[in-house]
Design a protein around this motif. Structure first.
Motif, PDB file in Angstrom:
ATOM      1  N   ALA A  99       0.839  -1.203   0.000  1.00  0.00           N
ATOM      2  CA  ALA A  99       0.000   0.000   0.000  1.00  0.00           C
ATOM      3  C   ALA A  99       0.877   1.258   0.000  1.00  0.00           C
ATOM      4  N   GLU A 100       1.925   1.255   0.825  1.00  0.00           N
ATOM      5  CA  GLU A 100       2.856   2.399   0.843  1.00  0.00           C
ATOM      6  C   GLU A 100       3.450   2.619  -0.546  1.00  0.00           C
ATOM      7  N   ARG A 101       3.906   1.526  -1.157  1.00  0.00           N
ATOM      8  CA  ARG A 101       4.530   1.619  -2.478  1.00  0.00           C
ATOM      9  C   ARG A 101       3.549   2.202  -3.501  1.00  0.00           C
ATOM     10  N   MET A 102       2.302   1.727  -3.450  1.00  0.00           N
ATOM     11  CA  MET A 102       1.308   2.215  -4.414  1.00  0.00           C
ATOM     12  C   MET A 102       1.083   3.719  -4.261  1.00  0.00           C
ATOM     13  N   VAL A 103       1.015   4.174  -3.016  1.00  0.00           N
ATOM     14  CA  VAL A 103       0.773   5.604  -2.784  1.00  0.00           C
ATOM     15  C   VAL A 103       1.976   6.407  -3.270  1.00  0.00           C
ATOM     16  N   GLU A 104       3.157   5.966  -2.882  1.00  0.00           N
ATOM     17  CA  GLU A 104       4.378   6.689  -3.258  1.00  0.00           C
ATOM     18  C   GLU A 104       4.495   6.746  -4.789  1.00  0.00           C
ATOM     19  N   GLN A 105       4.279   5.613  -5.432  1.00  0.00           N
ATOM     20  CA  GLN A 105       4.427   5.572  -6.896  1.00  0.00           C
ATOM     21  C   GLN A 105       3.329   6.359  -7.607  1.00  0.00           C
ATOM     22  N   SER A 106       2.116   6.317  -7.071  1.00  0.00           N
ATOM     23  CA  SER A 106       1.025   7.037  -7.754  1.00  0.00           C
ATOM     24  C   SER A 106       1.279   8.542  -7.701  1.00  0.00           C
ATOM     25  N   VAL A 107       1.779   9.028  -6.570  1.00  0.00           N
ATOM     26  CA  VAL A 107       2.041  10.469  -6.460  1.00  0.00           C
ATOM     27  C   VAL A 107       3.239  10.840  -7.342  1.00  0.00           C
ATOM     28  N   ARG A 108       4.231   9.975  -7.389  1.00  0.00           N
ATOM     29  CA  ARG A 108       5.370  10.230  -8.278  1.00  0.00           C
ATOM     30  C   ARG A 108       4.890  10.270  -9.738  1.00  0.00           C
ATOM     31  N   ALA A 109       4.019   9.327 -10.090  1.00  0.00           N
ATOM     32  CA  ALA A 109       3.490   9.295 -11.460  1.00  0.00           C
ATOM     33  C   ALA A 109       2.713  10.573 -11.766  1.00  0.00           C
ATOM     34  N   LEU A 110       1.974  11.059 -10.772  1.00  0.00           N
ATOM     35  CA  LEU A 110       1.168  12.271 -10.956  1.00  0.00           C
ATOM     36  C   LEU A 110       2.060  13.485 -11.179  1.00  0.00           C
ATOM     37  N   VAL A 111       3.054  13.624 -10.335  1.00  0.00           N
ATOM     38  CA  VAL A 111       3.910  14.804 -10.354  1.00  0.00           C
ATOM     39  C   VAL A 111       4.823  14.803 -11.595  1.00  0.00           C
ATOM     40  N   ASN A 112       5.274  13.617 -11.992  1.00  0.00           N
ATOM     41  CA  ASN A 112       6.168  13.528 -13.158  1.00  0.00           C
ATOM     42  C   ASN A 112       5.427  13.236 -14.457  1.00  0.00           C
ATOM     43  N   ARG A 130      -8.294  -0.189   1.271  1.00  0.00           N
ATOM     44  CA  ARG A 130      -8.803   1.121   0.860  1.00  0.00           C
ATOM     45  C   ARG A 130      -7.665   2.067   0.488  1.00  0.00           C
ATOM     46  N   VAL A 131      -6.566   2.018   1.234  1.00  0.00           N
ATOM     47  CA  VAL A 131      -5.408   2.850   0.893  1.00  0.00           C
ATOM     48  C   VAL A 131      -4.935   2.502  -0.527  1.00  0.00           C
ATOM     49  N   GLY A 132      -4.901   1.210  -0.827  1.00  0.00           N
ATOM     50  CA  GLY A 132      -4.521   0.790  -2.181  1.00  0.00           C
ATOM     51  C   GLY A 132      -5.490   1.340  -3.228  1.00  0.00           C
ATOM     52  N   ASP A 133      -6.786   1.290  -2.929  1.00  0.00           N
ATOM     53  CA  ASP A 133      -7.794   1.842  -3.853  1.00  0.00           C
ATOM     54  C   ASP A 133      -7.547   3.325  -4.102  1.00  0.00           C
ATOM     55  N   LEU A 134      -7.205   4.040  -3.039  1.00  0.00           N
ATOM     56  CA  LEU A 134      -6.978   5.483  -3.172  1.00  0.00           C
ATOM     57  C   LEU A 134      -5.735   5.729  -4.026  1.00  0.00           C
ATOM     58  N   GLY A 135      -4.694   4.900  -3.831  1.00  0.00           N
ATOM     59  CA  GLY A 135      -3.501   4.996  -4.678  1.00  0.00           C
ATOM     60  C   GLY A 135      -3.860   4.728  -6.140  1.00  0.00           C
ATOM     61  N   LYS A 136      -4.672   3.700  -6.363  1.00  0.00           N
ATOM     62  CA  LYS A 136      -5.090   3.380  -7.732  1.00  0.00           C
ATOM     63  C   LYS A 136      -5.853   4.548  -8.344  1.00  0.00           C
ATOM     64  N   ASN A 137      -6.715   5.166  -7.554  1.00  0.00           N
ATOM     65  CA  ASN A 137      -7.497   6.293  -8.044  1.00  0.00           C
ATOM     66  C   ASN A 137      -6.585   7.467  -8.431  1.00  0.00           C
ATOM     67  N   ILE A 138      -5.567   7.734  -7.613  1.00  0.00           N
ATOM     68  CA  ILE A 138      -4.597   8.786  -7.958  1.00  0.00           C
ATOM     69  C   ILE A 138      -3.894   8.421  -9.263  1.00  0.00           C
ATOM     70  N   ALA A 139      -3.529   7.148  -9.396  1.00  0.00           N
ATOM     71  CA  ALA A 139      -2.824   6.704 -10.602  1.00  0.00           C
ATOM     72  C   ALA A 139      -3.684   6.893 -11.855  1.00  0.00           C
ATOM     73  N   LYS A 140      -4.984   6.579 -11.743  1.00  0.00           N
ATOM     74  CA  LYS A 140      -5.871   6.769 -12.905  1.00  0.00           C
ATOM     75  C   LYS A 140      -5.942   8.241 -13.303  1.00  0.00           C
ATOM     76  N   ARG A 141      -6.001   9.099 -12.306  1.00  0.00           N
ATOM     77  CA  ARG A 141      -6.061  10.542 -12.591  1.00  0.00           C
ATOM     78  C   ARG A 141      -4.729  11.010 -13.174  1.00  0.00           C
ATOM     79  N   ALA A 142      -3.619  10.418 -12.693  1.00  0.00           N
ATOM     80  CA  ALA A 142      -2.305  10.758 -13.250  1.00  0.00           C
ATOM     81  C   ALA A 142      -2.267  10.445 -14.739  1.00  0.00           C
ATOM     82  N   ILE A 143      -2.881   9.324 -15.123  1.00  0.00           N
ATOM     83  CA  ILE A 143      -2.922   8.961 -16.550  1.00  0.00           C
ATOM     84  C   ILE A 143      -3.756   9.985 -17.319  1.00  0.00           C
ATOM     85  N   ALA A 144      -4.929  10.326 -16.752  1.00  0.00           N
ATOM     86  CA  ALA A 144      -5.846  11.236 -17.449  1.00  0.00           C
ATOM     87  C   ALA A 144      -5.205  12.599 -17.726  1.00  0.00           C
ATOM     88  N   ILE A 145      -4.418  13.098 -16.787  1.00  0.00           N
ATOM     89  CA  ILE A 145      -3.889  14.459 -16.953  1.00  0.00           C
ATOM     90  C   ILE A 145      -2.387  14.463 -17.256  1.00  0.00           C
TER      91      ILE A 145
END
Lengths: 236, 236
Positions: free
Chosen positions: A28-41, A97-112
């Protein structure tokens, strides 16, 4: 607070569940960290890997639930042993749920991933995520060690997360007002910030569960305020 | 699917928990219905009552958790009886979250009670809430009766909720792009719509828990898609 008792078949089976929760927490930690990195980069490839990883957490939660119920039925644990098993069910649900939230961030990272946004917003999202990840790390350490002494201070840090989220929420609204072409990406960033704030809430839930498992008592009552942004009004 | 067994002390104690969940369900439904009414009618007084009511659900969840653990320890239930008790813990957590989402809608209703928004958006929010409330009602009926035959169709309805939410999300973004002064209220409405969509998800969680309690099996795998809006991009 741990009661000392003879190592038993129960302990062996509980250890499986506890280890599995440790593994869920790491993922779960990894998913959150990676999703935010994906979003920012704007890294859509990384974001897609995060989305794919979420299935593993869903499966792990189901497995822990099944094992926990079988364990209660077979060993009929009492007192702290029983709270440990029930606690495992609760904590695995929070981590899922934390994983779901990471996944949701990742989907938005793809969209934008095609749109750029101001560096200050990226910094704000990263700082918010760092704080939420620190909460998650500390709570997983407390779960592994059974040490409840640091759990109370986590609530203070959750308050910091809420304040930082509120500030980011205001910045994002202002940003959208100044540039209508940024409304789509601004909206996704608002939801990403909200997701990170909720990750902090799940860490707090886990802290409360650990406290209950170890002491048999509920933690002192909730602090009065959580998310403050539902009351924000900014006029143009 | 209910196994027939002798009425026992266990049944009496379980009945307390089941009734309490029924009461939580009724209150959660009321909070959602009233929060959406407060939002659509800009009724800040009603919204404030919803915010105050949330404490009752928090207390009820804690009470059910305590009673459930005491019940397992005292009666050491097995098989479906054990699943009933674990199911009660899960369902009370979902209902507590539904109440939180209602409270969050109510807070936003207060924040934007001074702004007016297009009738079409109000209609959209009301329709979305009606569908989510229907899910909640059906799932609470299934919990009370133990009848699992209608649970599968709930997933189809959850798909309808997702589609309706997606359409509302697009409308809201467009509305914000056309009128920058509506960005604050549009953002709160976006979060309200998301909250209602999540209420539908909690109803689905509860359906899955009931199915597991009654049959000992997991429901067929999740349908592939949930919330589709993280992928939405609208360009001006």
């Amino acid at each position: 607070m741990n009661s000392v008792h003879i190592v038993s078949a129960f302990d062996g089976e509980l250890a499986y569940v506890v280890n599995k929760i440790g593994a869920m927490g790491g993922q779960a930690e990894r998913m959150v960290e990676q999703s935010v990195r994906a979003l920012v980069n704007a890294d859509a490839a990384l974001a897609r890997r995060v989305v794919a990883d979420d299935l593993l957490l869903d499966e792990a939660e189901r497995d822990i639930g099944d094992k926990a119920i079988a364990l209660i039925g077979r060993r009929q644990p009492l007192a702290q042993d029983l709270r440990q098993v029930i606690g495992a069910i609760r904590i695995s649900a929070d981590l899922e749920r934390v994983g779901d939230l990471g996944k949701n961030i990742a989907k938005r990272a793809i969209a934008i991933s095609g749109a750029s946004h101001p560096v200050s917003l990226n910094r704000g999202l990263e700082s918010l995520a760092e704080l939420a990840l620190l909460q998650l790390k500390d709570v997983l350490d407390a779960y592994a060690s059974g040490d409840v002494t640091k759990l109370a201070q986590m609530r203070d840090r959750d308050e910091q997360i809420d304040l930082m989220y509120t500030s980011l929420f205001r910045q994002l609204l202002t940003f959208m007002m100044e540039n209508a072409r940024m409304i789509t990406s601004g909206t996704h960033l608002l939801f990403c910030a909200k997701n990170i704030e909720r990750i902090g809430d799940h860490a707090t839930n886990i802290a409360e569960t650990i406290y209950y498992v170890q002491t048999g008592q509920q933690m002192a009552p909730d602090r009065p305020q959580g998310d403050l942004t539902p009351s924000i009004v900014i006029r143009k």
